[in-house]
Design a protein around this motif. Sequence first.
Motif, PDB file in Angstrom:
ATOM      1  N   ALA A   1      48.263  39.438  24.839  1.00 22.57           N
ATOM      2  CA  ALA A   1      48.745  38.299  24.056  1.00 22.57           C
ATOM      3  C   ALA A   1      47.676  37.202  23.982  1.00 22.57           C
ATOM      4  N   LEU A   2      46.949  37.004  25.069  1.00 18.04           N
ATOM      5  CA  LEU A   2      45.857  36.030  25.046  1.00 18.04           C
ATOM      6  C   LEU A   2      44.773  36.468  24.060  1.00 18.04           C
ATOM      7  N   ASN A   3      44.439  37.762  24.079  1.00 17.47           N
ATOM      8  CA  ASN A   3      43.458  38.273  23.121  1.00 17.47           C
ATOM      9  C   ASN A   3      43.906  38.009  21.691  1.00 17.47           C
ATOM     10  N   ASN A   4      45.168  38.250  21.415  1.00 15.90           N
ATOM     11  CA  ASN A   4      45.700  38.025  20.064  1.00 15.90           C
ATOM     12  C   ASN A   4      45.650  36.554  19.678  1.00 15.90           C
ATOM     13  N   ALA A   5      45.654  35.674  20.718  1.00 17.77           N
ATOM     14  CA  ALA A   5      45.574  34.233  20.459  1.00 17.77           C
ATOM     15  C   ALA A   5      44.134  33.734  20.459  1.00 17.77           C
ATOM     16  N   GLY A   6      43.172  34.671  20.523  1.00 16.89           N
ATOM     17  CA  GLY A   6      41.760  34.302  20.470  1.00 16.89           C
ATOM     18  C   GLY A   6      41.176  33.901  21.807  1.00 16.89           C
ATOM     19  N   ILE A   7      41.824  34.282  22.902  1.00 16.67           N
ATOM     20  CA  ILE A   7      41.372  33.905  24.247  1.00 16.67           C
ATOM     21  C   ILE A   7      40.943  35.160  24.995  1.00 16.67           C
ATOM     22  N   THR A   8      39.748  35.144  25.570  1.00 19.18           N
ATOM     23  CA  THR A   8      39.259  36.264  26.368  1.00 19.18           C
ATOM     24  C   THR A   8      39.173  35.824  27.826  1.00 19.18           C
ATOM     25  N   PRO A   9      40.055  36.330  28.681  1.00 18.50           N
ATOM     26  CA  PRO A   9      40.037  35.902  30.087  1.00 18.50           C
ATOM     27  C   PRO A   9      38.906  36.570  30.861  1.00 18.50           C
ATOM     28  N   LEU A  10      38.558  35.961  31.977  1.00 20.89           N
ATOM     29  CA  LEU A  10      37.603  36.545  32.918  1.00 20.89           C
ATOM     30  C   LEU A  10      38.385  36.881  34.183  1.00 20.89           C
ATOM     31  N   ILE A  11      38.392  38.141  34.561  1.00 19.26           N
ATOM     32  CA  ILE A  11      39.179  38.582  35.712  1.00 19.26           C
ATOM     33  C   ILE A  11      38.423  38.283  37.012  1.00 19.26           C
ATOM     34  N   LEU A  12      39.166  37.871  38.051  1.00 17.20           N
ATOM     35  CA  LEU A  12      38.552  37.404  39.292  1.00 17.20           C
ATOM     36  C   LEU A  12      39.070  38.172  40.501  1.00 17.20           C
ATOM     37  N   LYS A  13      38.368  38.008  41.624  1.00 20.46           N
ATOM     38  CA  LYS A  13      38.822  38.365  42.965  1.00 20.46           C
ATOM     39  C   LYS A  13      39.366  39.797  43.041  1.00 20.46           C
ATOM     40  N   GLY A  14      40.571  39.932  43.654  1.00 24.99           N
ATOM     41  CA  GLY A  14      41.127  41.263  43.897  1.00 24.99           C
ATOM     42  C   GLY A  14      41.388  42.053  42.639  1.00 24.99           C
ATOM     43  N   GLY A  15      41.769  41.359  41.566  1.00 22.68           N
ATOM     44  CA  GLY A  15      42.009  42.055  40.300  1.00 22.68           C
ATOM     45  C   GLY A  15      40.745  42.706  39.774  1.00 22.68           C
ATOM     46  N   ALA A  16      39.625  41.978  39.860  1.00 24.97           N
ATOM     47  CA  ALA A  16      38.348  42.536  39.418  1.00 24.97           C
ATOM     48  C   ALA A  16      37.940  43.718  40.282  1.00 24.97           C
ATOM     49  N   MET A  17      38.160  43.604  41.597  1.00 27.77           N
ATOM     50  CA  MET A  17      37.803  44.700  42.491  1.00 27.77           C
ATOM     51  C   MET A  17      38.689  45.919  42.243  1.00 27.77           C
ATOM     52  N   LYS A  18      39.939  45.704  41.925  1.00 30.07           N
ATOM     53  CA  LYS A  18      40.832  46.826  41.607  1.00 30.07           C
ATOM     54  C   LYS A  18      40.359  47.538  40.339  1.00 30.07           C
ATOM     55  N   TYR A  19      39.895  46.750  39.365  1.00 25.82           N
ATOM     56  CA  TYR A  19      39.365  47.354  38.142  1.00 25.82           C
ATOM     57  C   TYR A  19      38.121  48.187  38.453  1.00 25.82           C
ATOM     58  N   LEU A  20      37.255  47.660  39.319  1.00 26.21           N
ATOM     59  CA  LEU A  20      36.023  48.368  39.661  1.00 26.21           C
ATOM     60  C   LEU A  20      36.274  49.580  40.552  1.00 26.21           C
TER      61      LEU A  20
END
Length: 395
Positions: A123-142
């Motif tokens: 929904a943020l992407n659709n509103a023109g916003i690109t978030p930067l993922i941090l901390k544990g969420g970023a590590m889970k992605y990696l």
Amino acid sequence: MAQVLYKKEIEDIKSSGYLKRNRNITDALIENFYNEILKDNEKKLLKLAFSNRVIQEDLDELLKIWDIEVKGSAKSLMLAYIMKMHPDMKFTAYEEPRLQGLLKFYRYKNLDIISHYGKICRALNNAGITPLILKGGAMKYLRPELPRVMGDIDILVPEKDFMKSANVASELGYTYSKVDIHAIDLHKPNTDEGVLDIHKFIYMETRKEKNFLSSLYKRARLENVFGTQSFVPSNEDLMFIALVNLAKNLRNKTSQAGLIFTLFDCKYLQETKPDFDWNIIKENAIKTGTEVQLNFAMKFLMKIADDIFPKSISESIFFEKETIEYSNMVMFNRFYMEDLRSKCRSLKLGSIFTDWDVFKNYIRLKPKYFLLKQLIKHPKLIEFCIKDLDKTYES
């Protein structure tokens, strides 16, 4: 830096005996944290987890004193990591099914939180916003193969999009109770269960936190993260954020399970980037005023696993000189300046001509206070001055 960071902890080591056993105040403080935060069996677990050679006998010894039901799921998840990373090791019929169950439980919990991340960030992407993922969420992605203790996922958005992002999430049914100076905690609809923290900057208790945001975004890469367009920080920036967050948790004695997993993250971030640039971390610390926090965090991790950082880094810990000078200053301020400052402030200049006792105290205290204030600009003199406290430490 204001004389508040780790102030109480530095003062407390005065009577702890730690200073007597260590080279300086910072080493004494690290020993204090290490023994206060980690129990003996947790130290053994960490030693096993980061050993270059895990043998069955060491595991058996640990299992004799580590009861999964008593230690809880968050800390026992590391034991499950050991089982996953060393399939040749044998666990008993008591531990193995419970550890497998832990991995499945956290895998499900992670998937649940990730589903909310995907819904909100699309929904943020659709509103023109690109978030930067941090901390544990970023590590889970990696590291998607490893379940994590993860109560929510943190994202960073530009300050201009801060409230807009919260409103986008609200339109999806998510709620928040307050707006902090740096973040908004989003909850599942009709519950108090957190799913996403939206940050406009990463709070580090220095008032300089925003100084590295442009570099953070510049080094980040745009990727498809959990089905959304999100920025992923560089390995160096993730390491820096993890270390500063660890320092905050040490001070506040919070997220003790998180302390343990920071080791895994730091090890992974270095090993998966051959050209890992420590200068980026150093520059981030200078820009954000977190030199002392970074030093404490690194020394704490080295206390647990002495090979967690390259030898060239561990032998010349960042900001060692600055941290020792800061710790000395806290001691000097507490045991020399505070009482004297309070007494001097109570002396009214107008009373010295009408009250003989006030005049005598003014003559006795003011020159001493003025002299000690001059020492603030001379770290070596402060270091020499606080050595007089050794007898107090040993009493």
